[in-house]
Design an enzyme around this catalytic site. Structure first.
Site, short mmCIF file in Angstrom:
data_model
loop_
_atom_site.label_atom_id
_atom_site.label_comp_id
_atom_site.label_asym_id
_atom_site.label_seq_id
_atom_site.Cartn_x
_atom_site.Cartn_y
_atom_site.Cartn_z
N THR A 1 -3.17 -18.84 -5.47
CA THR A 1 -4.61 -18.58 -5.38
C THR A 1 -5.36 -19.32 -6.48
O THR A 1 -6.40 -19.95 -6.23
CB THR A 1 -4.89 -17.07 -5.45
OG1 THR A 1 -4.34 -16.44 -4.28
CG2 THR A 1 -6.39 -16.79 -5.50
N GLN B 1 4.18 -21.61 2.17
CA GLN B 1 5.24 -21.19 3.08
C GLN B 1 6.22 -22.32 3.41
O GLN B 1 7.23 -22.08 4.08
CB GLN B 1 4.64 -20.64 4.38
CG GLN B 1 3.74 -19.44 4.20
CD GLN B 1 4.48 -18.20 3.75
OE1 GLN B 1 5.69 -18.07 3.92
NE2 GLN B 1 3.76 -17.25 3.16
N HIS C 1 6.97 -17.06 -5.98
CA HIS C 1 7.61 -15.89 -5.39
C HIS C 1 7.84 -16.01 -3.89
O HIS C 1 8.42 -15.11 -3.27
CB HIS C 1 6.82 -14.61 -5.71
CG HIS C 1 5.55 -14.42 -4.95
ND1 HIS C 1 5.46 -13.58 -3.85
CD2 HIS C 1 4.32 -14.93 -5.14
CE1 HIS C 1 4.22 -13.59 -3.41
NE2 HIS C 1 3.50 -14.41 -4.17
N THR D 1 -2.07 -19.77 -22.36
CA THR D 1 -0.69 -19.87 -22.82
C THR D 1 0.27 -19.74 -21.65
O THR D 1 0.18 -18.78 -20.86
CB THR D 1 -0.39 -18.78 -23.86
OG1 THR D 1 -1.29 -18.92 -24.96
CG2 THR D 1 1.04 -18.88 -24.37
N CYS E 1 -1.87 -9.96 2.14
CA CYS E 1 -3.14 -10.01 1.40
C CYS E 1 -4.28 -9.32 2.16
O CYS E 1 -5.27 -8.92 1.57
CB CYS E 1 -3.52 -11.45 1.12
SG CYS E 1 -2.25 -12.33 0.18
#
Length: 357
Positions: free
Chosen positions: A73, A168, A186, A222, A304
């Protein structure tokens, strides 16, 4: 429990977990250093990030740089909001909300229509004043592979940059060519909270947040050595196992198609990533099915957008009615799914659906 929601997230690979642990050491270890510090601990953490950057880059086309982000995102927002120029943004009607909502928020957004098989219609024109075209590689809800080659060509003819949401596809198939490519760790057995934007050499974006400019002056903040090391390890394993994973997923797909006899497939059966099975059964009460089958982890659409109560914008874009869209389910499987798990899940789901009448 049987997990069949691989499009939402994937199980963490053991190799990724092992790569992360040393960078989570407490005060008696050496793995907690800031990678932007100049002392020895900082340099060690920076070296781990450099290694992971090479591992992640190995799954992208040549000729670009990897900018680490907090996820896809953020990568998509950097690509769209940082794209120079004043022209329109052309996006397919089945893009993830991260693309659609961002493009619409900026205004002057042109939506590209989609055919009934789930592919964005490559015969339509791109507006002459377009500055960015965004057509994903694999749709997250129905798994249909998009005609990225055609839209990359159309973008170049219009003088626009081309952005691919490859979330995907990354790690499962060769990533298509583009100017900007967004991915998330992920979705290929890496940790949550880290992703990347690949930027082709010569493409100049405007930063969308200010700060230290740690990532090539494009992204500030960071970096997490642990998350990035896990991402790199997951990418390395995906590269090594890509063919074997694809064969495993294909075998599961063909078995699953037979197990859900009488259910309709949403989207193309040919132009498709086979780890995604989006099915519908007219009259099916999906909320009841999920309640009756709590030991099977599956989706009624994109994670989502779950809970919104709205019919899937992807399924409506391919011509399904609201009723048909709301009677659809998405099953996602992959590297760690066994045929025995799939058979058991299919039995539970089909029996529960039959009991609805």
């Amino acid at each position: 429990m049987i997990y069949l929601d691989y499009q939402a997230t994937t199980p963490l690979a053991p190799e990724a977990r092992d790569a992360m642990l040393k960078w989570l050491d407490g005060p008696d270890g050496i793995g907690f250093g800031n990678p932007h510090s100049s002392h020895r601990m900082g340099r060690m953490a920076a070296a781990a990030i450099d290694l992971a950057r090479d591992q992640v880059a190995a799954l992208f086309p040549p000729g670009g740089q990897v900018i680490f982000t907090s996820g896809a995102t953020e990568a998509i927002n950097l690509a769209i909001r940082g794209c120079p120029g004043e022209g329109a943004i052309s996006v397919s009607a089945i893009e993830h909300a991260a693309v659609l909502d961002t493009a619409h928020a900026l205004g002057n957004c042109h939506e590209l229509n989609v055919a009934a098989d789930g592919q964005c219609n490559a015969r339509q024109d791109i507006p002459a004043n377009t500055r960015l075209v965004a057509v994903m590689q694999v749709n997250n809800e129905i798994g249909v592979i998009q005609p990225t080659v055609e839209f990359h060509r159309k973008a170049k003819e219009a003088g626009a940059l081309y952005l691919i949401d490859a979330v995907q596809a990354y790690g499962k198939m060769p990533v298509a060519n583009a100017d900007l490519i967004a991915v998330s760790a992920h979705k290929l057995h890496g940790p949550k909270g880290v992703g990347a934007l690949w930027v082709r050499n010569g493409v100049n974006l405007t930063p969308v947040q200010t700060g230290g400019g740690q990532e090539a002056d494009l992204r500030s903040g960071t970096l997490s050595p642990a998350l990035i090391a896990g991402f790199g390890a997951a990418a390395a394993v995906a590269k090594e196992r890509m063919a074997a994973d694809a064969d495993h997923v294909a075998a599961l797909w063909h078995q699953a198609r037979d197990m859900f006899d009488g259910w309709e497939l949403n989207g193309s059966a040919e132009a498709r990533y086979l780890g995604n099975l989006n099915l519908r059964k007219d009259g099916l009460d999906v909320a009841r099915l999920m309640s009756d089958c709590r030991d099977v982890m599956f989706s009624a659409g994109s994670a989502c957008a779950s809970g919104s109560g709205r019919a899937s914008h992807v399924l409506r874009a391919i011509g399904l009615s609201d009723a048909q869209a709301k009677s659809s389910i998405r099953l996602g499987f992959g590297r760690y799914t066994t045929i025995e798990q799939l058979e058991e899940a299919a039995k539970i789901l089909t029996n529960a659906a039959t009991q609805q009448g």
